[in-house]
Design a protein around this motif. Structure first.
Motif, mmCIF file in Angstrom:
data_model
loop_
_atom_site.group_PDB
_atom_site.id
_atom_site.type_symbol
_atom_site.label_atom_id
_atom_site.label_comp_id
_atom_site.label_asym_id
_atom_site.label_seq_id
_atom_site.Cartn_x
_atom_site.Cartn_y
_atom_site.Cartn_z
ATOM 1 N N TYR A 276 1.198 -1.169 -0.235
ATOM 2 C CA TYR A 276 -0.021 0.199 -0.345
ATOM 3 C C TYR A 276 0.720 1.126 0.424
ATOM 4 C CZ TYR A 276 -3.665 -3.303 1.358
ATOM 5 O OH TYR A 276 -4.044 -4.555 1.351
ATOM 6 N N VAL A 277 0.229 2.168 -1.153
ATOM 7 C CA VAL A 277 1.107 3.416 -1.195
ATOM 8 C C VAL A 277 0.478 4.792 -1.336
ATOM 9 C CG1 VAL A 277 3.079 5.351 -2.369
ATOM 10 C CG2 VAL A 277 3.751 2.373 -1.791
ATOM 11 N N ARG A 278 0.381 5.069 -0.104
ATOM 12 C CA ARG A 278 -0.688 6.599 -0.845
ATOM 13 C C ARG A 278 0.147 8.017 -0.167
ATOM 14 N NH1 ARG A 278 -5.283 4.836 4.329
ATOM 15 N NH2 ARG A 278 -6.033 3.187 3.377
ATOM 16 N N MET A 279 0.574 8.622 -2.157
ATOM 17 C CA MET A 279 1.130 9.798 -2.338
ATOM 18 C C MET A 279 -0.178 11.136 -2.969
ATOM 19 S SD MET A 279 4.325 8.782 -3.337
ATOM 20 C CE MET A 279 5.345 9.403 -3.060
ATOM 21 N N SER A 280 -1.149 10.720 -1.499
ATOM 22 C CA SER A 280 -2.462 12.029 -2.042
ATOM 23 C C SER A 280 -1.881 13.515 -1.879
ATOM 24 C CB SER A 280 -4.027 11.760 -1.958
ATOM 25 O OG SER A 280 -4.216 11.528 -0.692
ATOM 26 N N HIS A 281 -2.444 14.558 -2.355
ATOM 27 C CA HIS A 281 -2.277 15.824 -1.659
ATOM 28 C C HIS A 281 -0.928 15.949 -1.745
ATOM 29 C CE1 HIS A 281 -6.804 16.160 -1.136
ATOM 30 N NE2 HIS A 281 -6.629 14.836 -0.726
ATOM 31 N N ASN A 282 -0.204 15.524 -2.460
ATOM 32 C CA ASN A 282 0.780 15.992 -2.840
ATOM 33 C C ASN A 282 1.452 17.342 -3.928
ATOM 34 O OD1 ASN A 282 3.537 15.128 -0.875
ATOM 35 N ND2 ASN A 282 1.983 12.969 -0.867
ATOM 36 N N SER A 283 2.436 17.445 -4.438
ATOM 37 C CA SER A 283 3.255 18.083 -6.170
ATOM 38 C C SER A 283 3.413 16.819 -7.265
ATOM 39 C CB SER A 283 4.128 19.141 -5.739
ATOM 40 O OG SER A 283 3.050 19.676 -4.770
ATOM 41 N N LEU A 284 3.150 15.875 -6.852
ATOM 42 C CA LEU A 284 3.989 14.919 -8.174
ATOM 43 C C LEU A 284 3.115 15.576 -9.318
ATOM 44 C CD1 LEU A 284 3.362 11.386 -6.438
ATOM 45 C CD2 LEU A 284 5.434 12.751 -6.840
ATOM 46 N N THR A 285 4.266 15.924 -10.641
ATOM 47 C CA THR A 285 4.420 15.263 -11.684
ATOM 48 C C THR A 285 4.728 14.389 -12.192
ATOM 49 O OG1 THR A 285 6.617 17.358 -11.659
ATOM 50 C CG2 THR A 285 4.535 18.178 -11.010
ATOM 51 N N ASN A 286 5.166 14.337 -13.664
ATOM 52 C CA ASN A 286 4.983 13.305 -14.808
ATOM 53 C C ASN A 286 6.090 13.649 -14.407
ATOM 54 O OD1 ASN A 286 2.295 13.475 -15.665
ATOM 55 N ND2 ASN A 286 2.618 11.778 -15.992
ATOM 56 N N GLN A 287 7.169 15.367 -14.700
ATOM 57 C CA GLN A 287 8.444 15.160 -15.309
ATOM 58 C C GLN A 287 9.400 14.482 -13.642
ATOM 59 O OE1 GLN A 287 5.704 17.452 -15.174
ATOM 60 N NE2 GLN A 287 6.130 17.366 -17.946
ATOM 61 N N GLY A 288 8.678 14.792 -12.768
ATOM 62 C CA GLY A 288 9.397 14.347 -11.140
ATOM 63 C C GLY A 288 9.197 12.907 -11.713
ATOM 64 N N LEU A 289 8.703 12.222 -12.386
ATOM 65 C CA LEU A 289 9.005 10.356 -12.166
ATOM 66 C C LEU A 289 9.500 10.038 -13.471
ATOM 67 C CD1 LEU A 289 4.747 10.206 -10.797
ATOM 68 C CD2 LEU A 289 6.509 9.967 -9.876
ATOM 69 N N SER A 290 9.915 9.029 -13.598
ATOM 70 C CA SER A 290 9.783 8.116 -14.261
ATOM 71 C C SER A 290 9.913 7.171 -14.839
ATOM 72 C CB SER A 290 11.269 7.263 -13.663
ATOM 73 O OG SER A 290 11.345 6.175 -12.722
ATOM 74 N N LEU A 300 -0.360 -2.859 -4.522
ATOM 75 C CA LEU A 300 -2.085 -3.507 -4.930
ATOM 76 C C LEU A 300 -2.675 -2.521 -4.749
ATOM 77 C CD1 LEU A 300 -2.608 -7.129 -2.566
ATOM 78 C CD2 LEU A 300 -1.830 -6.959 -4.959
ATOM 79 N N GLU A 301 -2.222 -1.477 -4.033
ATOM 80 C CA GLU A 301 -3.145 -0.446 -3.809
ATOM 81 C C GLU A 301 -2.279 0.718 -4.143
ATOM 82 O OE1 GLU A 301 -6.088 0.287 -1.157
ATOM 83 O OE2 GLU A 301 -5.361 2.218 -0.168
ATOM 84 N N LEU A 302 -2.348 2.114 -4.598
ATOM 85 C CA LEU A 302 -1.652 2.899 -5.072
ATOM 86 C C LEU A 302 -2.485 4.594 -4.724
ATOM 87 C CD1 LEU A 302 0.921 4.485 -5.746
ATOM 88 C CD2 LEU A 302 0.178 3.975 -8.833
ATOM 89 N N ASP A 303 -2.597 5.082 -4.092
ATOM 90 C CA ASP A 303 -3.014 6.734 -4.310
ATOM 91 C C ASP A 303 -2.062 7.593 -4.241
ATOM 92 O OD1 ASP A 303 -4.931 8.501 -3.824
ATOM 93 O OD2 ASP A 303 -5.715 8.136 -1.696
ATOM 94 N N LEU A 304 -2.394 8.127 -5.491
ATOM 95 C CA LEU A 304 -2.155 9.586 -6.047
ATOM 96 C C LEU A 304 -3.170 10.516 -6.601
ATOM 97 C CD1 LEU A 304 0.183 7.314 -8.881
ATOM 98 C CD2 LEU A 304 0.914 8.770 -6.935
ATOM 99 N N SER A 305 -4.377 10.794 -6.370
ATOM 100 C CA SER A 305 -5.981 12.205 -6.255
ATOM 101 C C SER A 305 -4.586 12.691 -5.106
ATOM 102 C CB SER A 305 -6.100 10.860 -5.386
ATOM 103 O OG SER A 305 -6.243 11.009 -3.972
ATOM 104 N N TYR A 306 -5.289 13.762 -6.063
ATOM 105 C CA TYR A 306 -4.755 15.339 -5.905
ATOM 106 C C TYR A 306 -3.779 15.629 -5.758
ATOM 107 C CZ TYR A 306 -10.079 15.286 -4.571
ATOM 108 O OH TYR A 306 -10.818 14.549 -4.801
#
Length: 384
Positions: A276-290, A300-306
């Motif tokens: 389980y990885v929860r990272m909602s309500h951050n400042s993630l952009t596609n440029q900051g991800l490989s 199994l669960e990935l929260d990238l909302s907001y």
């Protein structure tokens, strides 16, 4: 004359003793003997630079027969402080919670479970737990404890302590050193701003770490040496980067409500048990991800909302729940975005709720390929 004096004294004694019967004499004598040995249990809170805070002595019950009393050190190990309750049927537990206490009462040596929560305690003096070396649970949450009024080696002798609850206090620093026996450490809802690299050193038995709702802006590689860690909750802090190096044992990672904008490549693959990885309500952009940041077969669960994503990141086909609402995903949704690699995800919410503070995704219903449901064969809910 000498004999006359003796006879007079004997007569006076007989007259005096005649006023009481033999049973009353014995009762009074026993009472007097008890009273002559009676003393009180005194406690005064103190600060570290003051003298010893404890003054203990044995206090026999007034209705018991007088017997030779034990040494004070032995007696205090069984005595229950008058501020607390020590149930006879649970002799290793001491309940001192919700009593408006402003100090820590003495903890008898037999105690394993001690509850001081919901009080007004501000100070924990050096040596407060030196007598209670058998402690396994220590509940100090919902008090007003500050870091500058904690003994420097407060927990040094607690070699068996497994659970420490200090959430909802006024701590500005990590307690240190901590017992290596700890399995759970609860420090949420404090004012901690930094986790030094040695703050969690040696805690190889720690399975759960709760540090949410603080002001932590730096944690470095503090988690790396926690070989048994299963859950790490660092949500609601001021982190701008993910912790350096995750433990191999980690299963749950909560980083929501921070300021994280980038994640290193293969960051999650060092933890093959991560679910389980929860990272909602951050400042993630596609440029900051490989490309393969989240393409981990264990998750199994990935929260990238907001966040600020404009494209759906690549994920593993083993993923069961993917949350993407509240991003800025493009209006055009290619079929490949759904078919590979997220083709088997049973839950893929893409549209933010009307009341969400973040901007909703921009996917239009007519932009979804007609055969998209075929790609999401296991999907039970598709929100667009």
């Amino acid at each position: 004359m000498h004999w006359v004096t003796i006879l007079i004294m004997a007569g006076l004694c007989r007259a005096s003793l005649g006023q009481y019967n033999e049973e009353e004499d014995m009762a009074w004598l026993q009472y007097y003997m008890r009273q002559s040995r009676m003393s009180s249990y005194n406690y005064m809170p103190y600060y570290e630079d003051e003298g010893s805070p404890y003054v203990y002595s044995y206090l026999p019950a007034p209705d018991t027969e007088a017997e030779p009393g034990p040494e004070p050190q032995q007696a205090t190990s069984w005595q229950c402080p008058q501020e607390c309750d020590c149930p006879p049927n649970f002799s290793s537990a001491m309940y001192c919670d919700t009593r408006n206490l402003r100090y820590l009462p003495f903890v008898p040596s037999r105690m394993k479970y001690v509850y001081f929560q919901n009080n007004l305690i501000t100070t924990m003096q050096e040596g407060a737990f030196d007598n209670a070396t058998e402690l396994e649970w220590l509940a100090l949450h919902n008090n007003q404890i500050t870091s500058d009024r904690m003994g420097k080696r407060l927990f040094a002798k607690l070699k068996r302590l497994e659970r420490l609850y200090m959430n909802n206090n006024n701590l500005t620093k990590m307690p240190n050193p901590l017992p290596r026996s700890l399995r759970e450490l609860h420090l949420s809802y404090n004012q901690i701003s930094k986790v030094p690299s040695n703050a969690l050193e040696g805690l190889e038995n720690l399975t759960a770490l709760y540090l949410s709702h603080n002001y932590i802006f730096e944690i470095g590689a503090s988690l790396k040496g926690l070989k048994s860690l299963i859950l790490a909750d660092l949500s609601y802090n001021h982190l701008r980067r993910v912790p350096d190096g995750l433990p191999i044992s980690l299963e749950q990672l909560y980083l929501e409500y921070n300021y994280i904008n980038t994640i290193p490549d293969d960051y999650f693959k060092v933890s093959p048990k991560l679910l389980y990885v929860r990272m909602s309500h951050n400042s993630l952009t596609n440029q900051g991800l490989s490309t393969n940041t989240f393409n981990s077969s264990s998750i199994l669960e990935l929260d990238l909302s907001y966040n600020r994503l404009q494209k759906i990141p690549r994920v593993s086909t083993n993923l069961e729940n993917l949350y993407l609402q509240g991003n800025q995903i493009d209006a055009t949704l290619p079929r490949s975005e759904l078919s590979s690699p997220s083709s088997h995800s049973p839950l893929l919410p893409l549209q933010s709720s009307p009341s969400a503070a973040s901007a909703p995704n921009e996917i239009k219903r007519n932009a979804v390929p007609p055969d998209a449901p075929l790609c999401l064969r296991r999907a039970t809910i598709i929100e667009i």
